[in-house]
Design a protein around this motif. Sequence first.
Motif, PDB file in Angstrom:
ATOM      1  N   SER A 242      -3.628  -9.813   1.339  1.00 23.87           N
ATOM      2  CA  SER A 242      -3.676  -9.991  -0.122  1.00 23.87           C
ATOM      3  C   SER A 242      -3.822  -8.649  -0.830  1.00 23.87           C
ATOM      4  CB  SER A 242      -4.874 -10.839  -0.552  1.00 23.87           C
ATOM      5  OG  SER A 242      -4.890 -12.012   0.150  1.00 23.87           O
ATOM      6  N   LEU A 243      -4.687  -7.783  -0.284  1.00 28.84           N
ATOM      7  CA  LEU A 243      -4.888  -6.470  -0.907  1.00 28.84           C
ATOM      8  C   LEU A 243      -3.576  -5.689  -0.910  1.00 28.84           C
ATOM      9  CD1 LEU A 243      -6.612  -4.160  -2.053  1.00 28.84           C
ATOM     10  CD2 LEU A 243      -7.313  -3.611   0.280  1.00 28.84           C
TER      11      LEU A 243
ATOM     12  N   ARG B  38      -0.586  -6.858  -0.964  1.00 21.53           N
ATOM     13  CA  ARG B  38       0.306  -7.424  -1.998  1.00 21.53           C
ATOM     14  C   ARG B  38      -0.132  -6.970  -3.386  1.00 21.53           C
ATOM     15  NH1 ARG B  38       1.091 -13.632  -1.051  1.00 21.53           N
ATOM     16  NH2 ARG B  38      -0.842 -13.404  -2.202  1.00 21.53           N
ATOM     17  N   ASP B  39      -1.445  -6.958  -3.631  1.00 20.60           N
ATOM     18  CA  ASP B  39      -1.963  -6.546  -4.947  1.00 20.60           C
ATOM     19  C   ASP B  39      -1.603  -5.088  -5.248  1.00 20.60           C
ATOM     20  OD1 ASP B  39      -3.072  -8.998  -5.187  1.00 20.60           O
ATOM     21  OD2 ASP B  39      -5.151  -8.352  -4.928  1.00 20.60           O
ATOM     22  N   LEU B  40      -1.679  -4.256  -4.217  1.00 16.46           N
ATOM     23  CA  LEU B  40      -1.443  -2.814  -4.450  1.00 16.46           C
ATOM     24  C   LEU B  40      -0.004  -2.522  -4.872  1.00 16.46           C
ATOM     25  CD1 LEU B  40      -3.602  -1.053  -1.722  1.00 16.46           C
ATOM     26  CD2 LEU B  40      -3.935  -1.047  -4.189  1.00 16.46           C
ATOM     27  N   GLU B  41       0.887  -3.413  -4.511  1.00 19.67           N
ATOM     28  CA  GLU B  41       2.297  -3.241  -4.913  1.00 19.67           C
ATOM     29  C   GLU B  41       2.401  -3.170  -6.438  1.00 19.67           C
ATOM     30  OE1 GLU B  41       5.236  -4.711  -2.555  1.00 19.67           O
ATOM     31  OE2 GLU B  41       6.519  -3.473  -3.855  1.00 19.67           O
ATOM     32  N   LYS B  42       1.524  -3.932  -7.123  1.00 14.83           N
ATOM     33  CA  LYS B  42       1.617  -4.004  -8.595  1.00 14.83           C
ATOM     34  C   LYS B  42       0.364  -3.460  -9.279  1.00 14.83           C
ATOM     35  CE  LYS B  42       4.888  -7.765  -8.789  1.00 14.83           C
ATOM     36  NZ  LYS B  42       4.999  -8.042  -7.349  1.00 14.83           N
ATOM     37  N   ALA B  43      -0.533  -2.857  -8.507  1.00 12.90           N
ATOM     38  CA  ALA B  43      -1.795  -2.373  -9.100  1.00 12.90           C
ATOM     39  C   ALA B  43      -1.516  -1.245 -10.086  1.00 12.90           C
ATOM     40  CB  ALA B  43      -2.706  -1.867  -7.990  1.00 12.90           C
TER      41      ALA B  43
ATOM     42  N   THR C   5       0.854  -1.200   0.000  1.00 11.16           N
ATOM     43  CA  THR C   5       0.000   0.000   0.000  1.00 11.16           C
ATOM     44  C   THR C   5       0.891   1.252   0.000  1.00 11.16           C
ATOM     45  OG1 THR C   5      -1.541  -1.283   1.335  1.00 11.16           O
ATOM     46  CG2 THR C   5      -1.957   1.078   1.186  1.00 11.16           C
TER      47      THR C   5
ATOM     48  N   LYS D 223     -12.179  -0.975  -1.003  1.00  6.91           N
ATOM     49  CA  LYS D 223     -11.407  -2.226  -0.877  1.00  6.91           C
ATOM     50  C   LYS D 223     -10.869  -2.393   0.541  1.00  6.91           C
ATOM     51  CE  LYS D 223     -10.015  -2.932  -5.637  1.00  6.91           C
ATOM     52  NZ  LYS D 223      -9.460  -2.056  -6.642  1.00  6.91           N
TER      53      LYS D 223
END
Length: 176
Positions: A153-154, A156-161, A36, A137
């Motif tokens: 998980s969110l 981790r996703d934000l690292e590459k969003a 994040t 989210k």
Amino acid sequence: MALAAALNAQMTKEAHAAQIYLSYGAWVASQGLGGTANFLFRHAQEERNHMTKILEYILQRGAEVKVIAIPAPPKNPTSVIDCFEKVFQHEVDNTNEIYKIVKMSFEEEDWATWNFMQWFVKEQVEEEALALSLLDKMKIADAEKKNSNALYSLDRDLEKAPDDIKSAEDATAENP
Ligand code: OFO
């Protein structure tokens, strides 16, 4: 002239926005949310890009660029949800500042500035939608619970969003 002063002020506001994203990014990093934080740091750069667009425009129009001190960002959020509520509110406030310049340029019949500012009007639709979707989210991931798997998980996703949200103008029936 009043419009040049307003553009200079907006240039500093975009720099201030970058500082806000930097400080919130550092705060969420300290809460263990590195992905994040990465997202917010990247967004700080986007705000610097907004600042640069206005600086270039002032120069191109032959007005004087006034680089002044950037106000300090507000104090740290009290929670992750509070952080993203503040991010969203910041974007709404910024949209209102952009609208003031659009109105001013309309009243002064400065069509070049009115046209230039339309990029920011469109951008703010995306900035608000992005901030609101992040807030949603975080709420879905129950971000106040530090040990939530969904938050992990969110993060981790934000690292590459992607840094941008798809604009409504690009939507089609096949690819809404
Ligand atoms: Fe510059 O758009 Fe966000 O604040």
